[in-house]
Scaffold this motif. Structure first.
Motif, PDB file in Angstrom:
ATOM      1  N   GLN A  88     -68.299 120.031  24.267  1.00  0.00           N
ATOM      2  CA  GLN A  88     -68.770 119.314  25.443  1.00  0.00           C
ATOM      3  C   GLN A  88     -67.827 119.563  26.616  1.00  0.00           C
ATOM      4  O   GLN A  88     -66.638 119.821  26.421  1.00  0.00           O
ATOM      5  N   VAL A  89     -68.393 119.528  27.828  1.00  0.00           N
ATOM      6  CA  VAL A  89     -67.559 119.543  29.020  1.00  0.00           C
ATOM      7  C   VAL A  89     -67.173 118.087  29.250  1.00  0.00           C
ATOM      8  O   VAL A  89     -67.938 117.170  28.942  1.00  0.00           O
ATOM      9  N   PHE A  90     -65.977 117.893  29.789  1.00  0.00           N
ATOM     10  CA  PHE A  90     -65.372 116.569  29.775  1.00  0.00           C
ATOM     11  C   PHE A  90     -64.597 116.371  31.077  1.00  0.00           C
ATOM     12  O   PHE A  90     -63.968 117.301  31.572  1.00  0.00           O
ATOM     13  N   ALA A  91     -64.652 115.173  31.645  1.00  0.00           N
ATOM     14  CA  ALA A  91     -63.824 114.821  32.797  1.00  0.00           C
ATOM     15  C   ALA A  91     -63.217 113.451  32.550  1.00  0.00           C
ATOM     16  O   ALA A  91     -63.904 112.534  32.102  1.00  0.00           O
ATOM     17  N   ASN A  92     -61.926 113.322  32.806  1.00  0.00           N
ATOM     18  CA  ASN A  92     -61.220 112.052  32.688  1.00  0.00           C
ATOM     19  C   ASN A  92     -60.553 111.790  34.029  1.00  0.00           C
ATOM     20  O   ASN A  92     -59.549 112.409  34.368  1.00  0.00           O
ATOM     21  N   GLN A  93     -61.154 110.887  34.811  1.00  0.00           N
ATOM     22  CA  GLN A  93     -60.662 110.626  36.160  1.00  0.00           C
ATOM     23  C   GLN A  93     -59.262 110.029  36.167  1.00  0.00           C
ATOM     24  O   GLN A  93     -58.444 110.377  37.018  1.00  0.00           O
ATOM     25  N   SER A  94     -58.952 109.146  35.218  1.00  0.00           N
ATOM     26  CA  SER A  94     -57.631 108.513  35.226  1.00  0.00           C
ATOM     27  C   SER A  94     -56.518 109.508  34.934  1.00  0.00           C
ATOM     28  O   SER A  94     -55.393 109.349  35.399  1.00  0.00           O
ATOM     29  N   SER A  95     -56.824 110.584  34.198  1.00  0.00           N
ATOM     30  CA  SER A  95     -55.828 111.627  33.918  1.00  0.00           C
ATOM     31  C   SER A  95     -55.944 112.807  34.882  1.00  0.00           C
ATOM     32  O   SER A  95     -55.092 113.695  34.878  1.00  0.00           O
ATOM     33  N   GLY A  96     -57.003 112.843  35.689  1.00  0.00           N
ATOM     34  CA  GLY A  96     -57.213 113.949  36.618  1.00  0.00           C
ATOM     35  C   GLY A  96     -57.405 115.275  35.905  1.00  0.00           C
ATOM     36  O   GLY A  96     -56.847 116.290  36.301  1.00  0.00           O
ATOM     37  N   ILE A  97     -58.242 115.254  34.838  1.00  0.00           N
ATOM     38  CA  ILE A  97     -58.475 116.478  34.068  1.00  0.00           C
ATOM     39  C   ILE A  97     -59.976 116.720  33.900  1.00  0.00           C
ATOM     40  O   ILE A  97     -60.781 115.786  33.926  1.00  0.00           O
ATOM     41  N   ALA A  98     -60.320 117.990  33.737  1.00  0.00           N
ATOM     42  CA  ALA A  98     -61.690 118.375  33.401  1.00  0.00           C
ATOM     43  C   ALA A  98     -61.614 119.672  32.612  1.00  0.00           C
ATOM     44  O   ALA A  98     -60.728 120.500  32.836  1.00  0.00           O
ATOM     45  N   GLY A  99     -62.543 119.839  31.678  1.00  0.00           N
ATOM     46  CA  GLY A  99     -62.559 121.050  30.865  1.00  0.00           C
ATOM     47  C   GLY A  99     -63.462 120.871  29.667  1.00  0.00           C
ATOM     48  O   GLY A  99     -64.445 120.130  29.719  1.00  0.00           O
ATOM     49  N   PHE A 100     -63.090 121.520  28.558  1.00  0.00           N
ATOM     50  CA  PHE A 100     -63.931 121.544  27.365  1.00  0.00           C
ATOM     51  C   PHE A 100     -63.219 120.952  26.164  1.00  0.00           C
ATOM     52  O   PHE A 100     -62.047 121.228  25.924  1.00  0.00           O
ATOM     53  N   GLY A 101     -63.946 120.132  25.396  1.00  0.00           N
ATOM     54  CA  GLY A 101     -63.425 119.549  24.175  1.00  0.00           C
ATOM     55  C   GLY A 101     -64.374 119.823  23.020  1.00  0.00           C
ATOM     56  O   GLY A 101     -65.545 120.125  23.220  1.00  0.00           O
ATOM     57  N   ASP A 102     -63.856 119.710  21.804  1.00  0.00           N
ATOM     58  CA  ASP A 102     -64.623 120.003  20.595  1.00  0.00           C
ATOM     59  C   ASP A 102     -64.890 118.713  19.841  1.00  0.00           C
ATOM     60  O   ASP A 102     -63.970 118.085  19.320  1.00  0.00           O
ATOM     61  N   ASN A 103     -66.168 118.301  19.779  1.00  0.00           N
ATOM     62  CA  ASN A 103     -66.534 117.089  19.045  1.00  0.00           C
ATOM     63  C   ASN A 103     -66.458 117.285  17.540  1.00  0.00           C
ATOM     64  O   ASN A 103     -66.309 116.323  16.798  1.00  0.00           O
TER      65      ASN A 103
END
Length: 196
Positions: A88-103
């Motif tokens: 999945q593509v993923f964004a975490n605003q509190s960490s200021g990150i975006a990218g891809f993670g593996d479920n």
């Protein structure tokens, strides 16, 4: 002549429609060392990419957004293919990150960190945004972080800074309408200059 004017007006209204497409292509590029199947690679350009419909974005709360989608990889001069794990593509605003993670194995595949991502929710285009990479290479209890692909397991051992980008994909019907309107404008211009 009136038909051409109508087509010209239609093209003006089609342009914003084409730019607000629901499909978005998310891409992370970086230089990395690691392995794919039995083959190792060193300092190769790696591109991770997937296109998904923004209507499927899940707001997990706390500024975390995720979208499952088919994801491909390309390792310059080595291999390319498709991930078989649930990525999945993923964004975490509190960490200021975006990218891809593996479920499938619950590992971060590749994230880009940049303050520009602190308000990003995956629902629009952004970037390119470059920053430090976050990735899993080895887990103390599970061993090496590997990701299933159609070309064997993919693993990273070192990664450079990465660049995240999200690009809206115009809908084909909007592009057709835009193209028809553009042809209409061309016809009006030809007639106008042809009479002079």
């Amino acid at each position: 002549m009136h038909v051409l004017r109508l087509l010209a007006v239609a093209s003006i209204f089609a342009a914003p429609i084409a730019l607000s497409a629901e499909s978005i292509t998310y891409t992370d590029t970086f230089t990395a060392s690691g392995s794919i199947g039995a083959e190792t690679f060193t300092d190769a350009l790696v591109t991770i990419s997937g296109t998904g419909n923004s209507s499927g974005i899940i707001n997990e709360g706390g500024g975390i957004f995720a979208l499952s989608l088919p994801v491909t990889f390309s390792i310059a001069g080595v291999a390319s293919g498709t991930f078989t794990d649930d990525i999945q593509v993923f964004a975490n605003q509190s960490s200021g990150i975006a990218g891809f993670g593996d479920n499938t194995n619950d590992f971060a595949l590749i994230y880009t960190a940049n303050p520009a991502l602190s308000s990003y929710s995956l629902s629009t285009g952004i970037g390119p945004v470059t920053g430090p990479s976050l990735f899993n290479s080895v887990d103390a209890t599970l061993g090496e972080a590997v990701y299933g692909t159609n070309d064997g397991n993919f693993a990273l051992s070192s990664v450079s800074d990465s660049t995240f980008q999200a690009s809206p994909v115009p809908e084909p019907s909007s592009l057709a309408l835009f193209g028809t309107g553009a042809l209409g404008i061309l016809g009006v211009v030809r007639r106008k200059f042809g009479r002079a």
